[in-house]
Design an enzyme around this catalytic site. Structure first.
Site, PDB file in Angstrom:
ATOM      1  N   GLY A  18     -63.134  45.149  18.399  1.00 40.07           N
ATOM      2  CA  GLY A  18     -62.597  44.117  18.045  1.00 40.07           C
ATOM      3  C   GLY A  18     -62.434  44.169  16.768  1.00 40.07           C
ATOM      4  N   SER A  19     -62.600  45.217  15.645  1.00 46.59           N
ATOM      5  CA  SER A  19     -62.026  44.642  14.069  1.00 46.59           C
ATOM      6  C   SER A  19     -61.129  44.118  13.416  1.00 46.59           C
ATOM      7  CB  SER A  19     -62.599  46.226  13.479  1.00 46.59           C
ATOM      8  OG  SER A  19     -61.898  46.854  13.892  1.00 46.59           O
ATOM      9  N   ASN A  20     -60.035  44.736  14.774  1.00 52.65           N
ATOM     10  CA  ASN A  20     -58.652  44.101  14.242  1.00 52.65           C
ATOM     11  C   ASN A  20     -58.262  42.929  14.557  1.00 52.65           C
ATOM     12  OD1 ASN A  20     -56.540  46.555  13.048  1.00 52.65           O
ATOM     13  ND2 ASN A  20     -57.485  47.178  15.153  1.00 52.65           N
ATOM     14  N   LEU A  96     -57.276  49.050  26.418  1.00 47.98           N
ATOM     15  CA  LEU A  96     -56.449  49.981  26.595  1.00 47.98           C
ATOM     16  C   LEU A  96     -56.033  50.205  27.662  1.00 47.98           C
ATOM     17  CD1 LEU A  96     -60.053  51.961  26.233  1.00 47.98           C
ATOM     18  CD2 LEU A  96     -58.041  51.972  24.549  1.00 47.98           C
ATOM     19  N   ILE A  99     -49.305  47.927  29.786  1.00 48.37           N
ATOM     20  CA  ILE A  99     -48.974  45.920  30.650  1.00 48.37           C
ATOM     21  C   ILE A  99     -48.067  46.422  31.428  1.00 48.37           C
ATOM     22  CG2 ILE A  99     -47.913  44.164  29.232  1.00 48.37           C
ATOM     23  CD1 ILE A  99     -50.787  44.757  28.471  1.00 48.37           C
ATOM     24  N   ASN A 113     -48.412  45.188  19.368  1.00 42.94           N
ATOM     25  CA  ASN A 113     -49.187  46.787  19.756  1.00 42.94           C
ATOM     26  C   ASN A 113     -50.172  47.117  18.395  1.00 42.94           C
ATOM     27  OD1 ASN A 113     -51.609  48.433  20.767  1.00 42.94           O
ATOM     28  ND2 ASN A 113     -49.925  50.345  20.881  1.00 42.94           N
ATOM     29  N   HIS A 115     -50.969  50.690  16.777  1.00 45.15           N
ATOM     30  CA  HIS A 115     -51.953  52.133  17.567  1.00 45.15           C
ATOM     31  C   HIS A 115     -52.172  52.905  16.364  1.00 45.15           C
ATOM     32  CE1 HIS A 115     -51.204  55.780  20.423  1.00 45.15           C
ATOM     33  NE2 HIS A 115     -51.412  56.623  19.320  1.00 45.15           N
ATOM     34  N   ASP A 156     -46.808  52.838  24.534  1.00 43.63           N
ATOM     35  CA  ASP A 156     -46.451  53.469  23.313  1.00 43.63           C
ATOM     36  C   ASP A 156     -45.150  53.741  22.685  1.00 43.63           C
ATOM     37  OD1 ASP A 156     -48.716  53.047  22.840  1.00 43.63           O
ATOM     38  OD2 ASP A 156     -49.276  55.312  22.712  1.00 43.63           O
ATOM     39  N   GLU A 186     -54.692  49.844   9.523  1.00 44.24           N
ATOM     40  CA  GLU A 186     -54.381  48.787  10.222  1.00 44.24           C
ATOM     41  C   GLU A 186     -54.998  46.983  10.342  1.00 44.24           C
ATOM     42  OE1 GLU A 186     -56.509  50.555  14.425  1.00 44.24           O
ATOM     43  OE2 GLU A 186     -56.754  51.959  13.294  1.00 44.24           O
TER      44      GLU A 186
HETATM   45  C1  GAR Z   1     -57.251  50.496  16.546  1.00 39.39           C
HETATM   46  O1  GAR Z   1     -58.030  52.027  16.125  1.00 39.39           O
HETATM   47  C2  GAR Z   1     -56.470  50.099  17.241  1.00 39.39           C
HETATM   48  O2  GAR Z   1     -55.425  50.936  16.658  1.00 39.39           O
HETATM   49  C3  GAR Z   1     -56.944  51.235  18.381  1.00 39.39           C
HETATM   50  O3  GAR Z   1     -57.841  51.296  19.188  1.00 39.39           O
HETATM   51  C4  GAR Z   1     -58.815  51.081  18.240  1.00 39.39           C
HETATM   52  C5  GAR Z   1     -59.848  49.571  18.381  1.00 39.39           C
HETATM   53  O4  GAR Z   1     -60.239  49.149  17.751  1.00 39.39           O
HETATM   54  N1  GAR Z   1     -55.877  51.193  19.984  1.00 39.39           N
HETATM   55  C6  GAR Z   1     -55.619  52.003  20.720  1.00 39.39           C
HETATM   56  O5  GAR Z   1     -56.040  53.342  20.538  1.00 39.39           O
HETATM   57  C7  GAR Z   1     -54.555  51.781  21.543  1.00 39.39           C
HETATM   58  N2  GAR Z   1     -53.363  53.165  21.899  1.00 39.39           N
HETATM   59  P1  GAR Z   1     -61.519  47.912  17.362  1.00 39.39           P
HETATM   60  O6  GAR Z   1     -61.566  47.260  18.502  1.00 39.39           O
HETATM   61  O7  GAR Z   1     -61.903  47.569  16.153  1.00 39.39           O
HETATM   62  O8  GAR Z   1     -59.650  47.042  17.101  1.00 39.39           O
END
Ligand code: GAR
Length: 203
Positions: A18-20, A96, A99, A113, A115, A156, A186
């Protein structure tokens, strides 16, 4: 053109750290984006993203595919939550799940999204998280980065909104590349897109 400048309700879908999500929460709290995070939905009850949501007093739900017969049924359950919070935009932030129609039909061009690669390369089934960075290094790519895109019926494949790149270093490991892309690209890229989107301006 009349801009819709009321604060937007964002629902963030997560599966992991969940850093994003944190970047979006911080941007909403500081007023950097004209939005509030109305709800967080996780595909996984153990996701640290749920702890982040709790710290910010954001309603959080787990909707896991294993509790449903089909992805469509799972997405109907997700949709019920989105409607409850009058969600304007759905943000997939490390989510993950794939949708399907119930959400795509209810939120056309309203699901985005992030990526961790330069789509259309290194996207699609199986390309998520650390697997993406491993594939980039194995392919000897000089650059990688991140992409924010609309979500369509593919994996994607939706229209690209924004992309930013950085150089892959000779001694990069999948983990070091993942770390740099998350922290240098990101979080800020996602917030930049949301700044525009939540002002009601065209992207
Ligand atoms: C992030 O790098 C995001 O771009 C990726 O998972 C990570 C989640 O990090 N998403 C994918 O690979 C989707 N295809 P986070 O939970 O710290 O945000």
């Amino acid at each position: 053109m009349v801009l819709d400048n009321r604060p937007k309700n964002l629902c963030v879908l997560v599966s992991g750290g969940g850093s994003n999500l944190q970047a979006v929460l911080d941007a909403a709290n500081s007023g950097a984006i004209n939005a509030r995070v109305s709800a967080v939905i996780s595909s996984n009850a153990e996701a640290f993203a749920l702890t982040r949501a709790a710290k910010h007093n954001i309603p959080a739900y787990t909707v896991s595919l294993k509790d449903y017969k089909t992805r469509q049924q799972r997405d109907t359950a997700v949709l019920e939550i989105l409607l409850k919070y009058a969600c304007d935009y759905v943000i997939l932030a490390g989510y993950l799940g794939i949708i399907t129609e119930p959400l795509l039909n209810a939120y056309p061009d309203k699901i985005i999204n992030i990526h961790p690669a330069l789509l259309p390369k290194f996207g699609g089934a199986g390309f998520h998280g650390i697997a993406v960075h491993k594939a980039v290094i194995e392919a000897g790519e000089p650059y990688s980065g991140a992409t924010v895109h609309y979500v369509d019926g593919g994996v994607d494949t939706g229209k690209i909104i924004a992309q930013e790149r950085l150089a892959v270093l000779p001694n990069d490991t999948p983990e070091s590349l993942q770390h740099r892309i998350l922290n240098q690209i990101e979080h800020s890229l996602l917030v930049k897109v949301l700044q525009t989107l939540c002002k009601g301006e065209p992207l």
